[in-house]
Design an enzyme around this catalytic site. Structure first.
Site, PDB file in Angstrom:
ATOM      1  N   ARG A 102       0.856  -1.297  -0.086  1.00  0.00           N
ATOM      2  CA  ARG A 102       0.218  -0.052  -0.038  1.00  0.00           C
ATOM      3  C   ARG A 102       0.880   1.304  -0.107  1.00  0.00           C
ATOM      4  NH1 ARG A 102      -4.980   2.037   0.966  1.00  0.00           N
ATOM      5  NH2 ARG A 102      -4.985   3.795   2.333  1.00  0.00           N
ATOM      6  N   CYS A 126     -10.986  -2.983  -3.923  1.00  0.00           N
ATOM      7  CA  CYS A 126     -11.887  -1.764  -4.221  1.00  0.00           C
ATOM      8  C   CYS A 126     -11.241  -0.715  -3.316  1.00  0.00           C
ATOM      9  CB  CYS A 126     -13.213  -1.858  -3.877  1.00  0.00           C
ATOM     10  SG  CYS A 126     -13.436  -2.761  -2.223  1.00  0.00           S
ATOM     11  N   ARG A 131     -10.527   0.539   1.579  1.00  0.00           N
ATOM     12  CA  ARG A 131      -9.161   1.070   1.806  1.00  0.00           C
ATOM     13  C   ARG A 131      -8.960   2.105   1.179  1.00  0.00           C
ATOM     14  NH1 ARG A 131      -4.575  -3.173   1.071  1.00  0.00           N
ATOM     15  NH2 ARG A 131      -3.643  -2.082   2.753  1.00  0.00           N
ATOM     16  N   LYS A 171      -9.485  13.621   8.981  1.00  0.00           N
ATOM     17  CA  LYS A 171      -9.391  12.312   9.493  1.00  0.00           C
ATOM     18  C   LYS A 171      -7.675  12.269   9.383  1.00  0.00           C
ATOM     19  CE  LYS A 171     -10.855   7.542   9.769  1.00  0.00           C
ATOM     20  NZ  LYS A 171     -11.472   6.266   9.150  1.00  0.00           N
ATOM     21  N   VAL A 172      -7.194  11.741  10.718  1.00  0.00           N
ATOM     22  CA  VAL A 172      -5.756  11.811  10.750  1.00  0.00           C
ATOM     23  C   VAL A 172      -5.285  10.584  10.161  1.00  0.00           C
ATOM     24  CG1 VAL A 172      -3.931  11.373  12.369  1.00  0.00           C
ATOM     25  CG2 VAL A 172      -5.932  12.734  13.216  1.00  0.00           C
ATOM     26  N   SER A 173      -4.410  10.733   9.180  1.00  0.00           N
ATOM     27  CA  SER A 173      -3.992   9.747   8.054  1.00  0.00           C
ATOM     28  C   SER A 173      -2.507  10.047   8.054  1.00  0.00           C
ATOM     29  CB  SER A 173      -4.655   9.811   6.731  1.00  0.00           C
ATOM     30  OG  SER A 173      -3.856   9.115   5.934  1.00  0.00           O
ATOM     31  N   VAL A 174      -1.576   8.912   8.290  1.00  0.00           N
ATOM     32  CA  VAL A 174      -0.401   9.023   8.131  1.00  0.00           C
ATOM     33  C   VAL A 174       0.129   9.183   6.584  1.00  0.00           C
ATOM     34  CG1 VAL A 174       1.911   7.533   8.376  1.00  0.00           C
ATOM     35  CG2 VAL A 174       0.189   7.633  10.035  1.00  0.00           C
ATOM     36  N   ILE A 338      -8.953   2.558  14.690  1.00  0.00           N
ATOM     37  CA  ILE A 338      -8.377   3.196  13.297  1.00  0.00           C
ATOM     38  C   ILE A 338      -8.564   2.220  12.074  1.00  0.00           C
ATOM     39  CG2 ILE A 338      -6.102   3.611  12.294  1.00  0.00           C
ATOM     40  CD1 ILE A 338      -6.334   5.112  14.725  1.00  0.00           C
TER      41      ILE A 338
END
Ligand code: UD1
Length: 429
Positions: A102, A126, A131, A171-174, A338
């Site tokens: 990913r 999808c 995801r 949204k908190v996303s790395v 998460i």
């Protein structure tokens, strides 16, 4: 397919060197796309994901040299990579590659920022449903890119370059924070990234980008201020220690009633996890040579915890914590906030005798007298390591199948555990 055989019941005692963080090494390697000059990365872990990303970057034209081991260097020392992308020869990241990891989707922003275009496969299945990459795409649009989805690919274009903007992540996303940063550093003007991920790996990448000439303020906070620059140059950077590997071995030591020194790591990278372990009765001491983790005879108290973005308790340690709490005296509550479907290890742990009741996003883990070895199957990276640490504590033989997941994220795990007295071996084929 390789399997891992463990004969459990031994206390872990000794020293475990902690490797460089996978989740920093991958975006740092990707950052090399942002400059024509050489980026030198030290302490890169030997992992399947690192090798795969190397191949993906090679496809775009990045030349990677692995610097040979110097006299006196131990095999446990991380590798040094020299990455040079003098020319980007291809701005397409094909499905066959991106679907296998990913994080390789993250090449999108630097390719777009440097070349004005990029075509990157959605990361498998999808992607926009379960995801999602929506935050990555809206961020790039906010910086002036046009985005189209076609045949499973994201086609991003910004022929006149990107322009700084205010980006507020819903949204908190790395990953989306890495993406926003790598796009903003070469954009015209200023960018404000609000609700940014504060994970230490995000800060590590930002520090490296600064060494490359980027102008970034607020590193380590939820608001990153970026002043775009015309170009970035080469730099040298050492990958920070892997906090997930650190936490995993800390839990393995606690699980087996052992006493282990975790070298080359830092407590502040996983304060919330260490606090939780302390509250459960695990002894943790910061020493000049690393973190000493021990549980000498005392029982474990149950815990109640939610996974959260940093500085909260990390989702990447949730499976290992559930394994550990199988040994606690009482019922623990572990809520996963998460990812929706991250309890695949629960049914495998049950095969070892764990008592876990799943209620929606919450696992109720009731401690048992002891676990017993069984045949189990690894389902993903963190789940597989939870089975390893459970197997170390279980009586008798545990055989773990599909261990290729482990090689994605844990360097030489059998060696590291064997050196601390574990009976663990890899069976090929
Ligand atoms: C990174 C880590 C992974 C860790 C995760 C959360 C790497 C290589 N991987 O993954 O080990 O488990 O952070 O700490 O560093 N989301 C959206 N839209 C998006 C992007 C994400 O809704 O566009 C959601 C995700 O589905 C998830 C949450 O945001 O629910 C957090 O995901 P994110 O932080 O983006 O995870 P990754 O960066 O993929």
């Amino acid at each position: 397919m390789d399997r891992i055989r463990i004969v459990g019941g031994e206390r872990l005692t000794g020293t475990i060197p902690i490797s460089g963080a996978k989740n920093a090494a991958l975006p740092l390697m990707i950052a090399s796309l942002l400059t024509r000059e050489t980026l030198v990365l030290r302490n890169v872990p030997r992992l399947a994901d690192v090798t795969l990303l190397g191949r993906i970057l090679g496809n775009h034209g990045v030349d990677i040299t692995v610097v040979g081991k110097k006299v006196g260097q131990a095999t446990t020392d991380g590798q040094t990579f020299k990455l040079k992308s003098a020319e980007i020869v291809d701005t397409t990241a094909p499905y066959e590659m991106v679907s296998r990891m990913r994080a390789s989707f993250w090449v999108l922003a630097p390719l777009l920022a440097r070349c004005g275009e990029a075509k990157v496969s959605l990361p498998g299945g999808c992607a926009i449903g379960t995801r999602p990459v929506d935050l990555h795409l809206t961020t790039l649009e906010a910086l002036g890119a046009s985005i189209e989805l076609e045949g499973g690919y994201v086609i991003a274009k910004a022929p006149k370059g990107l322009t700084g903007a205010r980006v507020s992540l819903s949204k908190v996303s790395v990953g989306a924070t890495h993406n926003a940063l790598m796009a903003a550093v070469l954009a015209r003007g200023d960018t404000l990234i609000e609700n940014a991920a504060r994970e230490p790996e995000v800060a590590d990448v930002a520090i490296c980008l600064k060494k490359m000439g980027a102008k970034i303020g607020g590193i380590g906070s939820a608001t990153l201020e970026v002043e775009g620059v015309g170009h970035l140059h080469g730099a040298e950077h050492t990958v920070l220690p892997d906090r997930i590997e650190t936490g995993t071995y800390a839990m393995a030591a606690a699980m087996t009633g052992g006493d282990v020194l975790l070298q080359n790591t830092r407590a502040e990278l996983l304060e919330s996890a260490l606090d939780l372990l302390r509250s459960s009765g695990v002894e943790i001491e910061e020493t000049p040579s690393g973190l000493r983790v021990a549980r000498n005879g005392g029982g474990l108290r149950p815990v109640a915890v939610d996974t959260e973005p940093f500085p909260g308790f990390p989702t990447d340690l949730q499976a290992q914590l559930i394994a550990l709490m199988c040994m606690a005296q009482g019922t623990s509550t572990v809520r996963e906030t998460i990812f929706e479907n991250r309890f695949m290890h629960v049914q495998e742990l049950a095969r070892l005798g764990a008592r876990i009741d799943l209620r929606g996003d919450t696992a109720m883990v009731t401690g048992v007298q002891g676990l017993a070895g069984a045949q189990v199957m690894a389902t993903d990276l963190r789940a597989s390591v939870s089975l390893i640490i459970a197997g170390l504590a279980a009586k008798g033989e545990t055989m773990i199948g599909r261990v290729y997941h482990l090689d994605r994220g844990f360097e030489r795990i059998e060696d590291k555990l064997r050196q601390c007295g574990a009976h663990i071996e890899r069976l090929s084929g």
